[in-house]
Scaffold this motif. Structure first.
Motif, mmCIF file in Angstrom:
data_model
loop_
_atom_site.group_PDB
_atom_site.id
_atom_site.type_symbol
_atom_site.label_atom_id
_atom_site.label_comp_id
_atom_site.label_asym_id
_atom_site.label_seq_id
_atom_site.Cartn_x
_atom_site.Cartn_y
_atom_site.Cartn_z
ATOM 1 N N THR A 148 -8.487 4.456 1.275
ATOM 2 C CA THR A 148 -9.118 3.675 2.161
ATOM 3 C C THR A 148 -9.647 4.576 3.191
ATOM 4 N N ALA A 170 -4.286 0.563 5.392
ATOM 5 C CA ALA A 170 -3.975 -0.517 4.286
ATOM 6 C C ALA A 170 -2.651 -1.158 4.284
ATOM 7 N N VAL A 222 -6.962 -4.492 4.467
ATOM 8 C CA VAL A 222 -7.044 -3.485 5.447
ATOM 9 C C VAL A 222 -6.825 -4.248 6.731
ATOM 10 N N ALA A 256 0.944 -1.189 -0.042
ATOM 11 C CA ALA A 256 0.057 0.185 0.012
ATOM 12 C C ALA A 256 0.840 1.135 0.141
ATOM 13 N N ILE A 292 -8.365 -3.805 -1.781
ATOM 14 C CA ILE A 292 -7.227 -3.167 -0.701
ATOM 15 C C ILE A 292 -7.519 -4.134 0.683
#
Length: 103
Positions: A25, A45, A62, A17, A60
Motif C-alpha cells: 500500500t 491498509a 485503505v 491487512a 486493499i
C-alpha cells in the motif's frame, strides 16, 4: 501445495491487512495521490483480498481519514520480472463497512 481457498483467477476471502500488505500500500501511495490530486494524511491498509493471475492482484481497503476509505487494486508481478508494484485502479468515497469487491 494446497489450492483450497485460493484458486487461480478467483479472489481470496477478505482478510485483515498484514505488514506486507501495508508495505505494498505504501509503495503505491504516490501513484494514488497523483491520480486523485490529493494528499492523504493517513494511509492505513485495513483489509484485503488477493487474486492469483500472472502475478497477484491485491484489492486493499485503505483508511485515508478518520471516516474516509478508498479501495485500491494493486498488481504485483512475478518475482523474476523484477517490476515495481503498480496501482491499477481505485474507488473513492468508501466507508469502513463497504464490501471489498472485485473492480
Amino acid at each position: 501445495m494446497s489450492r483450497i481457498g485460493r484458486m487461480c483467477g478467483g479472489t481470496s476471502a477478505t482478510q485483515p491487512a498484514t505488514a506486507n500488505i501495508q508495505d505494498i500500500t505504501d509503495q503505491v501511495k504516490c501513484q494514488l495521490e497523483e491520480k486523485t490530486k490529493k494528499k492523504y494524511p493517513i494511509f492505513k491498509a485495513v483489509e484485503f483480498k488477493s487474486q492469483v493471475v500472472a502475478g497477484t492482484n491485491y484489492f486493499i481497503k485503505v483508511q485515508v481519514d478518520d471516516s474516509d476509505f478508498i479501495h485500491i487494486r494493486v498488481f504485483e508481478s512475478l518475482p523474476h520480472e523484477n517490476r515495481p508494484v503498480t496501482l491499477h485502479d481505485y474507488q473513492t468515497d468508501k466507508s469502513r463497512h463497504d464490501e471489498l469487491d472485485y473492480f
